[in-house]
Design a protein around this motif. Structure first.
Motif, short mmCIF file in Angstrom:
data_model
loop_
_atom_site.label_atom_id
_atom_site.label_comp_id
_atom_site.label_asym_id
_atom_site.label_seq_id
_atom_site.Cartn_x
_atom_site.Cartn_y
_atom_site.Cartn_z
N MET A 123 0.84 -1.19 0.00
CA MET A 123 0.00 0.00 0.00
C MET A 123 0.87 1.24 0.00
N SER A 124 0.41 2.24 -0.66
CA SER A 124 1.15 3.49 -0.66
C SER A 124 0.67 4.35 0.48
N ASN A 125 1.12 5.57 0.52
CA ASN A 125 0.81 6.41 1.67
C ASN A 125 -0.06 7.60 1.30
N ILE A 126 -1.24 7.36 0.79
CA ILE A 126 -2.21 8.42 0.55
C ILE A 126 -2.93 8.65 1.87
N ALA A 127 -2.77 9.81 2.44
CA ALA A 127 -3.40 10.09 3.73
C ALA A 127 -4.82 10.60 3.51
N SER A 128 -5.78 9.83 4.01
CA SER A 128 -7.16 10.24 3.88
C SER A 128 -8.00 9.57 4.94
N ASP A 129 -8.81 10.37 5.65
CA ASP A 129 -9.74 9.81 6.63
C ASP A 129 -10.84 9.00 5.96
N ALA A 130 -11.09 9.27 4.69
CA ALA A 130 -12.17 8.60 3.96
C ALA A 130 -11.75 7.26 3.37
N GLN A 131 -10.47 6.99 3.30
CA GLN A 131 -9.97 5.82 2.60
C GLN A 131 -10.23 4.53 3.37
N LEU A 132 -10.81 3.55 2.67
CA LEU A 132 -11.12 2.25 3.25
C LEU A 132 -10.12 1.17 2.83
N PHE A 133 -9.60 1.30 1.62
CA PHE A 133 -8.77 0.24 1.04
C PHE A 133 -7.88 0.84 -0.02
N GLU A 134 -6.67 0.32 -0.12
CA GLU A 134 -5.76 0.75 -1.18
C GLU A 134 -4.80 -0.40 -1.49
N GLU A 135 -4.59 -0.65 -2.78
CA GLU A 135 -3.71 -1.76 -3.17
C GLU A 135 -3.26 -1.57 -4.61
N HIS A 136 -2.17 -2.21 -4.96
CA HIS A 136 -1.69 -2.26 -6.34
C HIS A 136 -2.05 -3.63 -6.91
N PHE A 137 -2.54 -3.63 -8.14
CA PHE A 137 -2.96 -4.86 -8.81
C PHE A 137 -2.28 -4.97 -10.17
N ARG A 138 -2.12 -6.20 -10.63
CA ARG A 138 -1.63 -6.46 -11.97
C ARG A 138 -2.76 -7.12 -12.74
#
Length: 116
Positions: A1-16
């Motif tokens: 996961m990268s470091n996008i700072a957000s109170d709204a963020q539930l999920f973050e991932e890199h996909f191929r």
């Protein structure tokens, strides 16, 4: 996961992207992806005219309750409406090439209780 700072963020991932599925609709591709560590599988319908994809490309995906970094509600306006109004506040949409705004249509839980 990268470091996008957000109170709204539930999920973050890199996909191929592993493959593209059959086209059921004009201008829509169904893409089948796996996370970098292969622990997450994602199937997504995407507008192929706005955002053409092909196998082996990488996607950075984030799910959030709001496009505002502080998690505030979007007041029933879409991300394009906010931009047209000349709002100077940055949103999550500013850092992504393709934005799907709305509700998740469907998700499935696997029988193991650990997979969604």
């Amino acid at each position: 996961m990268s470091n996008i700072a957000s109170d709204a963020q539930l999920f973050e991932e890199h996909f191929r992207i592993e493959r593209l599925g059959d086209n059921k609709y004009d201008r829509v591709d169904r893409i089948y992806c796996k996370s970098e560590d292969k622990s997450i599988t994602m199937t997504l319908d995407i507008n192929n005219e706005l955002f053409p994809c092909k196998p082996d490309e990488e996607l950075h995906v984030a799910l959030a309750t709001s496009l505002h970094y502080d998690g505030s509600k979007d007041d029933e306006r879409g991300w394009r409406d906010v931009a047209k109004a000349g709002a100077s506040d940055a949103t999550l949409a500013d850092i992504f090439d393709y934005v799907c705004y709305g509700k998740i249509y469907k998700f499935e839980d696997a029988e193991d209780g650990k997979t969604m």
